[in-house]
Design a protein around this motif. Structure first.
Motif, PDB file in Angstrom:
ATOM      1  N   VAL A 101       0.845  -1.203   0.000  1.00 10.75           N
ATOM      2  CA  VAL A 101       0.000   0.000   0.000  1.00 10.75           C
ATOM      3  C   VAL A 101       0.872   1.242   0.000  1.00 10.75           C
ATOM      4  N   ARG A 102       0.703   2.054  -1.038  1.00  5.54           N
ATOM      5  CA  ARG A 102       1.548   3.227  -1.211  1.00  5.54           C
ATOM      6  C   ARG A 102       1.145   4.376  -0.289  1.00  5.54           C
ATOM      7  N   ILE A 103       2.109   5.252  -0.043  1.00  5.38           N
ATOM      8  CA  ILE A 103       1.890   6.384   0.845  1.00  5.38           C
ATOM      9  C   ILE A 103       0.761   7.264   0.336  1.00  5.38           C
ATOM     10  N   ALA A 104       0.715   7.514  -0.960  1.00  2.00           N
ATOM     11  CA  ALA A 104      -0.319   8.392  -1.520  1.00  2.00           C
ATOM     12  C   ALA A 104      -1.721   7.871  -1.202  1.00  2.00           C
ATOM     13  N   ARG A 105      -1.886   6.576  -1.227  1.00  2.00           N
ATOM     14  CA  ARG A 105      -3.195   5.997  -0.901  1.00  2.00           C
ATOM     15  C   ARG A 105      -3.525   6.212   0.567  1.00  2.00           C
ATOM     16  N   VAL A 117       4.939   7.569   7.446  1.00  2.00           N
ATOM     17  CA  VAL A 117       6.185   6.910   7.053  1.00  2.00           C
ATOM     18  C   VAL A 117       5.840   5.472   6.695  1.00  2.00           C
ATOM     19  N   ARG A 118       6.207   5.093   5.498  1.00  2.00           N
ATOM     20  CA  ARG A 118       5.978   3.700   5.080  1.00  2.00           C
ATOM     21  C   ARG A 118       7.211   2.885   5.422  1.00  2.00           C
ATOM     22  N   CYS A 119       6.998   1.675   5.903  1.00  3.49           N
ATOM     23  CA  CYS A 119       8.134   0.820   6.233  1.00  3.49           C
ATOM     24  C   CYS A 119       7.907  -0.586   5.697  1.00  3.49           C
ATOM     25  N   MET A 120       8.985  -1.287   5.477  1.00  5.07           N
ATOM     26  CA  MET A 120       8.928  -2.692   5.096  1.00  5.07           C
ATOM     27  C   MET A 120       9.880  -3.471   5.986  1.00  5.07           C
ATOM     28  N   ALA A 136       9.571   8.367   3.511  1.00  2.00           N
ATOM     29  CA  ALA A 136       8.768   9.456   4.057  1.00  2.00           C
ATOM     30  C   ALA A 136       7.644   9.844   3.112  1.00  2.00           C
ATOM     31  N   GLY A 137       6.499  10.188   3.712  1.00  2.00           N
ATOM     32  CA  GLY A 137       5.372  10.693   2.952  1.00  2.00           C
ATOM     33  C   GLY A 137       5.462  12.195   2.746  1.00  2.00           C
TER      34      GLY A 137
END
Length: 269
Positions: A101-105, A117-120, A136-137
């Motif tokens: 799932v992308r930050i923009a969504r 903040v997106r992490c994996m 970072a978003g």
């Protein structure tokens, strides 16, 4: 106010929880964490094992949290944010470990402009040996990235990347431990095929994995050179490597990682 709300008490949620509470100087105490988990049996397990509070109500948990860590399945994201819209504020940091799932969504679903903040991460975070990639978003700056890194530093290696690299990192690192476990299974079964008792085969394979991994951590360690050093001309190792190459193991690995990347991208859409 709760310092951390973990939304989703599944495998990844538990792995991160275990890592964040572990060690002599844990990142959080159990009293500072609440886990949102709908399944009562699972929630009871988390309470008993980790001493954290649990709830089935995402809204109150998010409303009182400084940091919200999302570890739900991708198909739950839309319904989750629709239900908690009134509980979000711009002073909270949302850290998403939701695969694909992308930050923009996420930013489009969240009311206002909270930093994201997106992490994996991967599952070895549970023993402090994981890898966590962070991006970072739009509304997350250096301060939020620094905080996210401090969040994950105790559970493994943290790398900062552009979000465009996240699908590849999901395939290579996020799913990576499963590939090693798969190879471990195959090696153990090979030992049994050769007549070794299963306990002995397991002991040997696990010890080899630990030793090889430790050697790869030495500065300037090179997998190609280290493999070649074990592969003597006319020896047993080269006979095995020949079979790997003739059966297309290298090509199969590369194709598998490509397939994982494509699936990660598909989930994001």
């Amino acid at each position: 106010m709760t310092k951390l709300a973990i939304i989703g008490g599944g495998n990844m949620g538990e792995a991160l929880l275990a890592g964040l509470l572990a060690g002599t100087e844990p990142r959080f105490t159990a009293a500072e964490v609440v886990v949102v988990e709908l399944a009562e049996e699972r929630a009871a397990y988390l309470r008993e094992r980790y001493g954290v509070a649990t709830t089935a109500e995402a809204g109150p948990a998010i409303r009182t949290a400084e940091t919200v860590l999302l570890t739900v399945k991708p198909y739950h994201v839309d319904d989750l944010f629709a239900a908690v819209a009134d509980d979000v504020n711009d002073n909270q940091l949302f850290v998403s470990a939701v695969g694909g799932v992308r930050i923009a969504r996420l930013e489009a679903l969240l009311p206002g402009k909270p930093p994201v903040v997106r992490c994996m991460p991967n599952t070895p975070v549970s023993v402090g040996r994981g890898v966590v990639a962070i991006s970072a978003g739009t509304y997350a700056g250096d301060a939020e990235l620094d905080y996210a890194q401090s969040l994950f530093d105790p559970v493994g290696k943290v790398v900062r990347v552009e979000e465009t690299r996240m699908d590849a990192i999901t395939a290579l690192s996020g799913s990576g431990p499963a590939y090693y476990f798969f190879l471990t299974e195959a090696l153990i079964e090979a030992g049994i095929l050769l007549g070794l008792p299963r306990p002995l085969a397991e002991e040997l394979v696990k010890a080899n994995a630990a030793g090889a991994a430790e050697m790869l951590q030495v500065p300037d360690a090179d997998a190609v050179r280290m493999r070649a050093a074990v592969t003597s001309p006319g020896g047993a190792t080269i006979a095995a490597i020949r079979q790997f190459e003739e059966r297309g193991v290298r090509a199969a690995v590369m194709a598998a990682i490509e397939a994982a990347r494509d699936r990660a991208a598909e989930m994001g859409r």
